[in-house]
Design an enzyme around this catalytic site. Structure first.
Site, PDB file in Angstrom:
ATOM      1  N   LYS A 112       0.980  -1.247   0.062  1.00  0.00           N
ATOM      2  CA  LYS A 112       0.104  -0.001   0.016  1.00  0.00           C
ATOM      3  C   LYS A 112       0.675   1.159   0.033  1.00  0.00           C
ATOM      4  O   LYS A 112       2.054   1.168   0.358  1.00  0.00           O
ATOM      5  CB  LYS A 112      -1.001   0.145   1.143  1.00  0.00           C
TER       6      LYS A 112
HETATM    7  N1  GLU Z   1      -7.056   0.062  -2.974  1.00  0.00           N
HETATM    8  C1  GLU Z   1      -8.032  -1.180  -3.283  1.00  0.00           C
HETATM    9  C2  GLU Z   1      -7.923  -2.153  -2.065  1.00  0.00           C
HETATM   10  O1  GLU Z   1      -7.943  -1.587  -1.180  1.00  0.00           O
HETATM   11  C3  GLU Z   1      -7.594  -1.639  -4.607  1.00  0.00           C
HETATM   12  C4  GLU Z   1      -6.225  -2.264  -4.658  1.00  0.00           C
HETATM   13  C5  GLU Z   1      -5.667  -2.764  -6.145  1.00  0.00           C
HETATM   14  O2  GLU Z   1      -6.603  -2.956  -7.028  1.00  0.00           O
HETATM   15  O3  GLU Z   1      -4.572  -3.296  -6.078  1.00  0.00           O
HETATM   16  O4  GLU Z   1      -8.513  -3.242  -2.162  1.00  0.00           O
END
Ligand code: GLU
Length: 422
Positions: A112
């Site tokens: 993240k």
């Molecule tokens: N930000 C989204 C989540 O928390 C998508 C993450 C992604 O597609 O890599 O799942």
């Protein structure tokens, strides 16, 4: 104040993520060494991002990229722009991505990113310069085989296009698969934009079967009106549910007879907020969590349902489109009250699942139809829901713990067979 004292609980997201992990580790009887390995983020990068502002001054923003675990594949997870971003929040979000990808069985670990900024007070040019410099600073650790960012809170397909372009410029070749959630014109996938909500809809249909309820005619309350919240409100309304409450960060709306979601979408697009819509009652945003409804869909940020308000929650089903909206203490209260909660690492996994399809399409430069994407996603969500539900039943526990047992066991198994280097 005495009331505040009475509700004291852990609200640090990374501490919460560790508590959730340890509950599953206890069920799985994991040894201390494995616990340490799985609990600890593999890599944490902190960067300073100097940005020339429109007024000519330079502001320096702090950004992060955390890779929690890569035992099952490259790190995967979004990038968040928000004034309240912190390293601990990004560590928690990266950890949740690891378990999310494992719950769905997609071949990724968890990562993240985040930047402390207030995108609502920045111009598009400032956001572009911020994004490009942040991408440049994290470039050494991202790539299609290493770590693949995507949109999260207050980032979108334009943000992903700037990152893809910046990395391609730096590397001297087009790097389509370095991010997902890109515009369709740039190797994005059909269906990705609404995938988080669509995946939740599929999980919700299964949850309704378990509870012997019908989504059609159910009263639904949606907390948050960003990508996930706005799309799920529209999708459940199309499925025949009555959306009685919605909110954005400023105001909540309530209508016993149901809110016209198409009208709310138009109003929000035009005025940038939900306030001032006709035929609805305006209420404080967080009251949306406790209004009388059958299904509650927390779709905003962490710690929405805490010990301070969980006693007033009336829904019988909760599906978490946000990451980490419910504290562990509230989980226990909800379980005792017989509420069926579909946890974030399952309920909002549609986003990363279609991100995975996007990455696969980019690698092959061969693109699927939207119906093929949606059907494949539906199948993936149903299989994952069934596995989580069966695990929860086998261990006689709730759905969150069931999902964690399933996910942690998969990552532990990958770690065990790979072994510890050197
Ligand atoms: N930000 C989204 C989540 O928390 C998508 C993450 C992604 O597609 O890599 O799942």
């Amino acid at each position: 104040m005495a009331t505040k004292q009475a509700f004291q609980e852990q609200l640090n997201p990374f501490e919460i993520a560790k508590q959730q992990f340890n509950i599953a580790a206890d069920y799985l009887d994991l040894d201390p060494s494995m616990r340490h390995v799985l609990e600890t983020p593999k890599r944490q990068l902190i960067v300073s991002i100097p940005v020339k502002m429109d007024g000519g001054d330079v502001q320096v923003f702090e950004g992060y990229r955390v890779q929690h675990n890569v035992a099952r594949g490259p790190a995967k997870g979004g990038i968040r722009y928000h004034p309240n971003v912190s390293l601990d929040e990004v560590k928690a979000l990266a950890t949740w991505m690891t378990w999310k990808c494992a719950t769905l069985g997609i071949p990724y670990g968890g990562g993240k990113g985040g930047v402390i900024c207030d995108p609502k007070r920045m111009s598009k040019d400032e956001l572009e310069r911020l994004t490009r410099r942040y991408a440049f600073e994290i470039a050494p650790i991202i790539g299609p085989d290493r770590d693949i960012p995507a949109p999260d809170v207050y980032t979108d397909e334009q943000t992903m296009a700037w990152i893809m372009d910046t990395i391609s410029m730096v590397r001297g070749h087009t790097e389509l698969g370095v991010v997902t959630g890109k515009p369709i014109s740039l190797g994005g996938s059909l269906g990705r934009n609404e995938a988080t909500a669509r995946g939740c809809l599929y999980a919700l249909r299964e949850a309704c079967k378990v509870k012997g309820m019908s989504l059609q005619g159910s009263r639904v309350s949606v907390h948050g009106f960003g990508n996930a919240g706005a799309n799920i409100a529209r999708l459940v309304a199309e499925d025949g549910a009555r959306v009685v409450a919605i909110c954005d960060s400023k105001i909540g709306l309530y209508a016993e007879g149901g809110i016209d979601i198409q009208e709310a979408l138009r109003h929000k697009a035009k005025t940038k907020c939900l306030a001032g819509m006709r035929g609805v009652k305006e209420i404080p945003s967080d009251d949306v969590l406790t209004v009388d409804c059958d299904i509650l869909l927390p779709s905003a940020l962490e710690n929405a349902i805490t010990l301070a308000n969980v006693g007033k929650v009336k829904a019988r089903i909760i599906a978490e489109l946000a990451n980490g909206p419910t504290t562990p203490g509230s989980d226990r209260v909800l379980a005792d009250n017989g509420v069926f909660l579909v946890p974030d690492i399952l309920a909002n996994a549609g986003g990363v699942t279609v991100s995975y399809y996007e990455w696969v399409q980019d690698q092959y430069s061969f693109f699927w139809s939207e119906s093929h994407i949606n059907e494949t996603l539906e199948q993936a969500m149903r299989v994952a829901f069934k596995s989580v539900h069966e695990t929860a039943q086998r261990y006689d526990t709730d759905m969150r713990t069931g999902a964690y047992i399933l996910a942690v066991d998969r990552v532990a198994e990958a770690t065990r067979v790979r072994g510890i280097f050197p």
